[in-house]
Design an enzyme around this catalytic site. Structure first.
Site, mmCIF file in Angstrom:
data_model
loop_
_atom_site.group_PDB
_atom_site.id
_atom_site.type_symbol
_atom_site.label_atom_id
_atom_site.label_comp_id
_atom_site.label_asym_id
_atom_site.label_seq_id
_atom_site.Cartn_x
_atom_site.Cartn_y
_atom_site.Cartn_z
ATOM 1 N N ASP A 117 -38.684 151.800 -19.406
ATOM 2 C CA ASP A 117 -39.161 150.409 -19.405
ATOM 3 C C ASP A 117 -39.740 150.033 -18.050
ATOM 4 O OD1 ASP A 117 -39.548 147.750 -20.035
ATOM 5 O OD2 ASP A 117 -37.435 147.205 -19.970
ATOM 6 N N GLU A 151 -42.894 140.822 -15.403
ATOM 7 C CA GLU A 151 -42.471 140.647 -16.799
ATOM 8 C C GLU A 151 -40.970 140.511 -16.938
ATOM 9 O OE1 GLU A 151 -41.012 141.740 -20.771
ATOM 10 O OE2 GLU A 151 -40.677 142.850 -18.899
ATOM 11 N N GLU A 152 -40.225 141.217 -16.088
ATOM 12 C CA GLU A 152 -38.766 141.225 -16.224
ATOM 13 C C GLU A 152 -38.122 139.907 -15.800
ATOM 14 O OE1 GLU A 152 -37.133 143.323 -17.758
ATOM 15 O OE2 GLU A 152 -38.085 145.280 -17.653
#
Length: 379
Positions: A117, A151-152
């Site tokens: 990821d 994004e995280e």
């Protein structure tokens, strides 16, 4: 496949480069150098520093497209993933100390932070586009690559890119966007929505030996949170049940003092309504629980945005399908394009110490992305 070494080498370089959210600059710079050396035009979109961005360091999205496409491209397909990862940095490792990318086979296990990821998606997407271009299955003007930061945490990278489109003349009009996230190489039909809420409780401080003279904010908070957990907050056939995670809970100052204040931070994975209505439905249901428990002592804040379930197109021949329980950058990219969500590895190890995937997962993803890009170009 002929691209195995290229794929594994690119994946290794990405995982080797730390890029915890806020510190993505080195990975962005690597991608710019990698892509421009392969005759891509690269554009950097600079973003403000994050809380843990080192002084003087830069954060930026990488937007790239194959030359000789126009300096102002208007591609039909956007291929995108994120380059930031969760902490802590875990070094790249491959099966055992005597294994290398030169000796790897399809079952070789590769690990490290971001190995799944989402640097696995980044590597597979780049190799897929390169393969399609070299075989002339697509034209340079057909596709754009986008690798975003943040994004995280907040999705600020994709939000910035989305807002930047309106400033271009003419603005690109994507027929489709292919998002890279761990889906076990299954094509996602969508994912749950999310909303993060802060429940606050107010009480009256006092000596713990005389609890009837005060009011414990922690006790009120705990009773409310348990009721929220026990309440049916809605479900749907596609997305399953709405779930609540009590991420943090805190209150009081000492064991022998009746707590005056307490609060809990909740992450709600939303399975009801649609992208626009889902978060409001769930927020109203939680507010009702708090009002019934102790409306005077309890309050509810939603410090960030929220959204309901996100639908994706999964009607493509040759793919197994799934529904994801996690959030992505999909709702942050505005437009009337079709969205696909696909990528190698499983989310079940993505944020853990055991984050890893097999070589065959990466290679299957390359072929999957090739299929999706070609399918999207037929829309």
């Amino acid at each position: 496949p002929s691209y195995r070494h290229t794929l594994l080498s690119l994946h290794k370089s990405l995982v080797d480069t730390p890029s915890i959210t806020g510190t993505e600059g080195a990975t962005g710079s690597f991608l710019v150098e990698y892509l421009t050396s392969r005759n891509y035009i690269a554009q950097l979109q600079f973003l403000p520093p994050h809380a843990n961005t080192p002084p003087g360091a830069e954060r930026f999205n990488v937007v790239a497209w194959p030359s000789p496409a126009s300096r102002n491209p208007s591609p039909r397909v956007l291929v995108t993933s994120h380059i930031d990862v969760v902490p802590p940095h875990i070094p790249y490792h491959i099966n055992s100390s005597d294994s290398t990318i030169d000796t790897a086979d399809a079952y070789t296990l590769i690990g490290g932070r971001g190995s799944v990821d989402a640097k696995a998606s980044v590597a597979a997407q780049i190799v897929a586009v390169e393969s399609l271009l070299s075989s002339e299955a697509i034209a340079p003007e057909d596709v754009m690559l986008l690798f975003v930061v943040g994004e995280e945490k907040s999705g600020d990278g994709m939000l910035h890119f989305s807002s930047s489109l309106s400033k271009l003349d003419p603005p690109p009009r994507f027929a489709a966007a292919v998002f890279g996230e761990p889906t076990e190489n299954k094509l996602a039909c969508g994912h749950k929505g999310i909303s993060v809420g802060r429940v606050k409780a107010k009480g009256k401080a006092g000596h713990s030996g005389y609890p009837w003279l005060g009011k414990s904010a922690t006790e009120v908070l705990m009773r409310a949170v348990v009721k929220v957990l026990d309440t049916d907050l809605g479900s749907s056939e596609r997305y399953g049940n709405t779930t609540v995670n009590v991420g943090t809970i805190a209150g009081g100052v000492a064991a022998n003092v009746i707590p005056k204040e307490a609060e809990a931070l909740l992450a709600v994975r939303i399975a009801v309504g649609n992208e626009t209505t889902g978060s409001d439905i769930v927020r109203d249901a939680i507010q009702k629980v708090l009002d019934e428990t102790d409306g005077e002592a309890l309050s509810l804040e939603w410090p960030g945005g929220g959204y309901g379930p996100i639908e994706c197109d999964c009607d493509v021949d040759g793919f197994e399908t799934m529904v994801a329980n996690y959030g992505t950058d999909l709702p942050h990219l505005k437009g009337d394009h079709v969205s696909y969500l696909y990528g190698p590895g499983t989310i079940l190890v993505a944020h853990g110490d055991d984050e890893a995937l097999q070589v065959r997962d990466l290679e299957t993803a390359v072929e999957g992305y090739k299929t999706l890009i070609k399918h999207a170009l037929e829309l």
